[in-house]
Design an enzyme around this catalytic site. Sequence first.
Site, short mmCIF file in Angstrom:
data_model
loop_
_atom_site.label_atom_id
_atom_site.label_comp_id
_atom_site.label_asym_id
_atom_site.label_seq_id
_atom_site.Cartn_x
_atom_site.Cartn_y
_atom_site.Cartn_z
N GLU A 1 -4.76 2.40 -4.23
CA GLU A 1 -3.29 2.43 -4.20
C GLU A 1 -2.71 1.13 -3.66
OE1 GLU A 1 -4.69 4.50 -0.36
OE2 GLU A 1 -5.39 4.14 -2.37
N ASP B 1 0.85 -1.20 0.00
CA ASP B 1 0.00 0.00 0.00
C ASP B 1 0.89 1.24 0.00
OD1 ASP B 1 -2.99 0.97 0.64
OD2 ASP B 1 -1.57 2.24 1.73
N ILE B 2 0.62 2.17 -0.91
CA ILE B 2 1.39 3.41 -0.97
C ILE B 2 1.01 4.29 0.22
CG2 ILE B 2 1.90 5.49 -2.33
CD1 ILE B 2 1.13 3.88 -4.83
#
Length: 378
Positions: A278, A235-236
């Site tokens: 994301e 996950d960004i």
Amino acid sequence: MTSAVETEILLADNQQLRSELQDLLEQAHINQSIIERHQAFDLQLISASEFRELIETMLVAMPGTFNLECVTLSLLDQDYAIQRILRDLQIGLLEFRNLLFLPARIGLPASEHPEQPYLGEYQAATHAPLFPHYLPASVAILPLTRQNRLLGYLSLGSAHAERFTPQMATDFIRRLATVVAICLENVINNERLKHIGLTDPLTGVNNRRYIEQRLYEEVARGQRERSSLSCLFIDIDHFKRVNDQYGHQSGDDVLREVALRIKRELRLSDALGRFGGEEFVVLLTHATLEDAARIAERIRAGICNSSITIEGAEGGLLITASIGAAALTPPDRTRSAEDLKQTLLKQADQALYQAKESGRNRVMLAIPGSEALTPQQA
């Protein structure tokens, strides 16, 4: 009256004619058999609806059908599009050693027209890239073209120098090249359409549907082969801030760049998919949790070690990511593949959550068979 000598001559002539007629009939039967065999082979080619089936027909069935020592298929794939499709189809590049990929077209010797077949003596200077595993005496090189575009070459190799000569008629060879080119283009286009349906249009990596399907298949394979399988949930960090501050176009640029950086750390047998927003999921085949930890750390470092160029951010934007990893070593045979797939995803997702809670920009490992988590130092 006919003399005895004339009678003997007539009888001899008649016998000769009968013998010649018998030879012609035998040759006709042979020719008919050859035609039927070729027609049956054409039907095999035409009926192949998947890439693997077509390649097996050409590289495995064709040598026996035409009494050849070697058949190779060399495809022009400068942008690696076909090789990416093969990876998604789980067809390893080493699985068919006579399936080759060329960076550019080759120049066929003794041919004024590079799109025309070449029949004759093997010439190493030109033909070596087409026969990397066999040294034939004579060859037939068939350029495969569709709508004035060269797809590649079908190369036939024989141990006999007289098998292919420049004096041979090329009608059959040309027809074979046309059939193969049409079938090849058709199958590649079909696979591309399927690939599009399983690809995230923004990043160009696989979509959630593909990853879930592939995870199920690999879990089932791991159960059969007793092999390890790992999953990374990525996950960004603070991605919403990117969209809010720089706009959604910049957010899209970040997603594309992060996807590229993840892909650089993966093997051909691994799979990357955008799971949503994301979030990305990586499937690592034949990988233990220790392997997953090492690859996850490389991915994390690759994402954060250099800035991403986006509009409005002078000097670029530094992005970090949190990663959760889980493994089946090997998958439990007493549970269904679907149940294990969901468990693997859940464990990786929980590990990702803990990585976020622990400060982000780090890797967290889920211990197989438990809810425990082990942090990896960032």
